[in-house]
Structures are given as C-alpha cells and as structure tokens.
Design a protein around this motif. Structure first.
Motif, PDB file in Angstrom:
ATOM      1  N   MET A   1      -4.636 -29.359 -19.628  1.00 46.10           N
ATOM      2  CA  MET A   1      -5.642 -28.364 -20.024  1.00 46.10           C
ATOM      3  C   MET A   1      -5.500 -27.705 -21.514  1.00 46.10           C
ATOM      4  SD  MET A   1      -5.928 -24.651 -17.782  1.00 46.10           S
ATOM      5  CE  MET A   1      -4.626 -23.838 -18.648  1.00 46.10           C
ATOM      6  N   SER A   2      -6.678 -27.657 -21.862  1.00 46.33           N
ATOM      7  CA  SER A   2      -6.777 -27.018 -23.237  1.00 46.33           C
ATOM      8  C   SER A   2      -7.716 -26.281 -23.568  1.00 46.33           C
ATOM      9  CB  SER A   2      -6.847 -28.373 -23.980  1.00 46.33           C
ATOM     10  OG  SER A   2      -6.805 -27.831 -25.427  1.00 46.33           O
ATOM     11  N   ILE A   3      -7.421 -24.821 -23.785  1.00 44.30           N
ATOM     12  CA  ILE A   3      -8.596 -23.918 -24.150  1.00 44.30           C
ATOM     13  C   ILE A   3      -8.805 -23.899 -25.692  1.00 44.30           C
ATOM     14  CG2 ILE A   3      -9.390 -21.598 -24.019  1.00 44.30           C
ATOM     15  CD1 ILE A   3      -8.979 -22.788 -21.308  1.00 44.30           C
ATOM     16  N   ILE A   4     -10.061 -24.107 -25.911  1.00 44.74           N
ATOM     17  CA  ILE A   4     -10.385 -24.168 -27.413  1.00 44.74           C
ATOM     18  C   ILE A   4     -11.170 -22.635 -27.713  1.00 44.74           C
ATOM     19  CG2 ILE A   4     -11.677 -25.118 -29.381  1.00 44.74           C
ATOM     20  CD1 ILE A   4      -9.608 -27.241 -27.861  1.00 44.74           C
ATOM     21  N   ILE A   5     -10.508 -22.102 -29.000  1.00 40.29           N
ATOM     22  CA  ILE A   5     -11.236 -20.858 -29.306  1.00 40.29           C
ATOM     23  C   ILE A   5     -12.053 -21.280 -30.473  1.00 40.29           C
ATOM     24  CG2 ILE A   5     -10.598 -18.721 -30.222  1.00 40.29           C
ATOM     25  CD1 ILE A   5      -8.038 -18.938 -29.046  1.00 40.29           C
ATOM     26  N   ASN A   6     -13.322 -20.729 -30.382  1.00 42.93           N
ATOM     27  CA  ASN A   6     -14.242 -21.013 -31.297  1.00 42.93           C
ATOM     28  C   ASN A   6     -14.746 -19.639 -31.899  1.00 42.93           C
ATOM     29  OD1 ASN A   6     -14.845 -23.866 -30.580  1.00 42.93           O
ATOM     30  ND2 ASN A   6     -15.791 -22.999 -28.665  1.00 42.93           N
ATOM     31  N   LEU A   7     -13.708 -19.018 -32.409  1.00 38.11           N
ATOM     32  CA  LEU A   7     -13.994 -17.809 -33.058  1.00 38.11           C
ATOM     33  C   LEU A   7     -14.538 -18.000 -34.497  1.00 38.11           C
ATOM     34  CD1 LEU A   7     -13.751 -14.750 -32.994  1.00 38.11           C
ATOM     35  CD2 LEU A   7     -11.333 -14.852 -33.817  1.00 38.11           C
ATOM     36  N   ASP A   8     -14.002 -19.088 -34.948  1.00 36.97           N
ATOM     37  CA  ASP A   8     -14.680 -19.199 -36.602  1.00 36.97           C
ATOM     38  C   ASP A   8     -15.976 -19.526 -36.455  1.00 36.97           C
ATOM     39  OD1 ASP A   8     -13.780 -21.604 -34.972  1.00 36.97           O
ATOM     40  OD2 ASP A   8     -13.147 -22.644 -37.101  1.00 36.97           O
ATOM     41  N   VAL A   9     -16.554 -20.330 -35.410  1.00 39.00           N
ATOM     42  CA  VAL A   9     -17.845 -20.575 -35.157  1.00 39.00           C
ATOM     43  C   VAL A   9     -18.675 -19.390 -35.236  1.00 39.00           C
ATOM     44  CG1 VAL A   9     -19.669 -21.920 -33.898  1.00 39.00           C
ATOM     45  CG2 VAL A   9     -17.387 -23.038 -34.472  1.00 39.00           C
ATOM     46  N   MET A  10     -18.505 -18.409 -34.115  1.00 35.29           N
ATOM     47  CA  MET A  10     -19.183 -17.143 -33.736  1.00 35.29           C
ATOM     48  C   MET A  10     -19.159 -16.476 -35.236  1.00 35.29           C
ATOM     49  SD  MET A  10     -20.653 -17.249 -30.989  1.00 35.29           S
ATOM     50  CE  MET A  10     -21.215 -15.971 -31.289  1.00 35.29           C
ATOM     51  N   MET A  11     -17.922 -16.257 -35.796  1.00 38.45           N
ATOM     52  CA  MET A  11     -17.754 -15.565 -37.105  1.00 38.45           C
ATOM     53  C   MET A  11     -18.887 -16.034 -38.123  1.00 38.45           C
ATOM     54  SD  MET A  11     -13.857 -14.620 -37.269  1.00 38.45           S
ATOM     55  CE  MET A  11     -14.037 -13.967 -39.003  1.00 38.45           C
ATOM     56  N   ALA A  12     -19.006 -17.229 -38.204  1.00 36.75           N
ATOM     57  CA  ALA A  12     -20.003 -18.057 -39.297  1.00 36.75           C
ATOM     58  C   ALA A  12     -21.348 -17.765 -38.980  1.00 36.75           C
ATOM     59  CB  ALA A  12     -19.723 -19.485 -39.414  1.00 36.75           C
ATOM     60  N   LYS A  13     -21.758 -17.864 -37.559  1.00 36.99           N
ATOM     61  CA  LYS A  13     -22.941 -17.581 -36.940  1.00 36.99           C
ATOM     62  C   LYS A  13     -23.580 -16.057 -37.306  1.00 36.99           C
ATOM     63  CE  LYS A  13     -23.161 -21.031 -33.232  1.00 36.99           C
ATOM     64  NZ  LYS A  13     -23.549 -21.040 -31.853  1.00 36.99           N
ATOM     65  N   MET A  16     -19.781 -12.998 -40.591  1.00 37.76           N
ATOM     66  CA  MET A  16     -18.787 -12.049 -40.608  1.00 37.76           C
ATOM     67  C   MET A  16     -17.571 -12.426 -41.038  1.00 37.76           C
ATOM     68  SD  MET A  16     -17.643  -9.183 -37.489  1.00 37.76           S
ATOM     69  CE  MET A  16     -19.265  -8.990 -37.346  1.00 37.76           C
ATOM     70  N   SER A  17     -16.902 -11.761 -41.853  1.00 42.18           N
ATOM     71  CA  SER A  17     -15.562 -12.151 -42.558  1.00 42.18           C
ATOM     72  C   SER A  17     -14.423 -11.729 -41.667  1.00 42.18           C
ATOM     73  CB  SER A  17     -15.315 -11.733 -44.025  1.00 42.18           C
ATOM     74  OG  SER A  17     -15.094 -10.126 -43.572  1.00 42.18           O
ATOM     75  N   LEU A  18     -13.438 -12.466 -41.775  1.00 47.33           N
ATOM     76  CA  LEU A  18     -12.099 -11.951 -41.090  1.00 47.33           C
ATOM     77  C   LEU A  18     -11.857 -10.599 -41.186  1.00 47.33           C
ATOM     78  CD1 LEU A  18     -10.001 -13.978 -39.440  1.00 47.33           C
ATOM     79  CD2 LEU A  18      -8.819 -14.048 -41.412  1.00 47.33           C
ATOM     80  N   ASN A  19     -11.909 -10.310 -42.731  1.00 44.82           N
ATOM     81  CA  ASN A  19     -11.762  -8.610 -42.916  1.00 44.82           C
ATOM     82  C   ASN A  19     -12.638  -7.688 -42.094  1.00 44.82           C
ATOM     83  OD1 ASN A  19      -9.505  -9.245 -44.532  1.00 44.82           O
ATOM     84  ND2 ASN A  19     -10.814  -9.318 -46.368  1.00 44.82           N
ATOM     85  N   GLU A  20     -13.687  -8.005 -42.052  1.00 42.62           N
ATOM     86  CA  GLU A  20     -14.756  -7.297 -41.504  1.00 42.62           C
ATOM     87  C   GLU A  20     -14.583  -7.027 -40.027  1.00 42.62           C
ATOM     88  OE1 GLU A  20     -19.576  -6.602 -41.014  1.00 42.62           O
ATOM     89  OE2 GLU A  20     -18.713  -8.283 -42.174  1.00 42.62           O
ATOM     90  N   LEU A  21     -14.159  -8.104 -39.443  1.00 45.70           N
ATOM     91  CA  LEU A  21     -14.023  -8.360 -37.936  1.00 45.70           C
ATOM     92  C   LEU A  21     -12.621  -7.700 -37.583  1.00 45.70           C
ATOM     93  CD1 LEU A  21     -14.880  -9.439 -34.949  1.00 45.70           C
ATOM     94  CD2 LEU A  21     -13.231 -11.318 -35.435  1.00 45.70           C
ATOM     95  N   SER A  22     -11.855  -7.599 -38.726  1.00 43.34           N
ATOM     96  CA  SER A  22     -10.640  -6.681 -38.302  1.00 43.34           C
ATOM     97  C   SER A  22     -10.651  -5.577 -38.493  1.00 43.34           C
ATOM     98  CB  SER A  22      -9.442  -7.188 -39.382  1.00 43.34           C
ATOM     99  OG  SER A  22      -8.324  -6.357 -39.336  1.00 43.34           O
ATOM    100  N   GLU A  23     -11.512  -4.790 -39.230  1.00 42.14           N
ATOM    101  CA  GLU A  23     -11.738  -3.562 -39.412  1.00 42.14           C
ATOM    102  C   GLU A  23     -12.578  -3.085 -37.927  1.00 42.14           C
ATOM    103  OE1 GLU A  23     -13.699  -2.905 -42.766  1.00 42.14           O
ATOM    104  OE2 GLU A  23     -12.111  -3.395 -44.149  1.00 42.14           O
ATOM    105  N   ASN A  31      -3.075 -11.380 -36.398  1.00 43.22           N
ATOM    106  CA  ASN A  31      -3.641 -11.566 -35.100  1.00 43.22           C
ATOM    107  C   ASN A  31      -4.985 -12.453 -35.186  1.00 43.22           C
ATOM    108  OD1 ASN A  31      -1.055 -10.520 -34.086  1.00 43.22           O
ATOM    109  ND2 ASN A  31      -2.041  -8.532 -33.693  1.00 43.22           N
ATOM    110  N   ILE A  32      -5.764 -11.839 -35.681  1.00 41.45           N
ATOM    111  CA  ILE A  32      -7.093 -12.474 -35.651  1.00 41.45           C
ATOM    112  C   ILE A  32      -6.982 -13.998 -36.208  1.00 41.45           C
ATOM    113  CG2 ILE A  32      -9.534 -12.492 -36.699  1.00 41.45           C
ATOM    114  CD1 ILE A  32      -9.474  -9.420 -36.247  1.00 41.45           C
ATOM    115  N   SER A  33      -6.289 -14.179 -37.280  1.00 41.03           N
ATOM    116  CA  SER A  33      -6.178 -15.393 -37.853  1.00 41.03           C
ATOM    117  C   SER A  33      -5.469 -16.453 -36.931  1.00 41.03           C
ATOM    118  CB  SER A  33      -5.176 -15.451 -38.925  1.00 41.03           C
ATOM    119  OG  SER A  33      -5.120 -16.584 -39.600  1.00 41.03           O
ATOM    120  N   ASN A  34      -4.348 -16.038 -35.935  1.00 41.55           N
ATOM    121  CA  ASN A  34      -3.752 -16.537 -35.162  1.00 41.55           C
ATOM    122  C   ASN A  34      -4.776 -17.155 -34.108  1.00 41.55           C
ATOM    123  OD1 ASN A  34      -1.356 -16.759 -36.206  1.00 41.55           O
ATOM    124  ND2 ASN A  34      -0.518 -14.889 -34.993  1.00 41.55           N
ATOM    125  N   LEU A  35      -5.575 -16.162 -33.709  1.00 40.48           N
ATOM    126  CA  LEU A  35      -6.572 -16.523 -32.567  1.00 40.48           C
ATOM    127  C   LEU A  35      -7.667 -17.624 -33.276  1.00 40.48           C
ATOM    128  CD1 LEU A  35      -7.830 -13.117 -31.162  1.00 40.48           C
ATOM    129  CD2 LEU A  35      -6.810 -14.835 -29.946  1.00 40.48           C
TER     130      LEU A  35
END
Length: 67
Positions: A1-13, A16-23, A31-35
C-alpha cells in the motif's frame, strides 16, 4: 500500500510557495517540507483541513493511493 502526497502539484497549480503556505496554515517549514517530499508518516485531519482551505482543494487532490 502506498499513499502519494501531491502537495507540490497543488502548490504549483495555486502558485503558492512553501513559505506562504506555512504562514497561512501556521505549520513549520520543516513539517510542510516533510509532507511535500513524502517523508511524513502521518497527517492530522486538522492539518489536512487547513491545507485544503489554503489551497482551495479537496483532500483527494493532495492524497493519492497507488498499489
């Protein structure tokens, strides 16, 4: 079983930057980077809720199941 996290895809769409989402969701950059990189072993529903609100998406846009 494998769950894939597509957070980077949604952020690109949403352009939104990592910093902006973090804020916006009040979560540390590490923690966001780990996700984003798939290193996280779990995610709280409250965190998933905050991410979905910030990115205006559904949980299924971020999480994907692959065998």
């Amino acid at each position: 079983m494998s769950i894939i996290i597509n957070l980077d895809v949604m952020m690109a769409k949403r352009k939104m930057s990592l910093n902006e989402l973090s804020e916006r969701i009040n979560l540390t950059l590490s923690n966001i980077s780990n996700l984003k990189t798939g290193k996280a072993k779990a995610i709280r529903f409250s965190t998933l809720d905050s991410i979905c609100k910030a990115l205006d998406c559904q949980p299924g846009d971020i999480l994907e199941f692959r065998e």
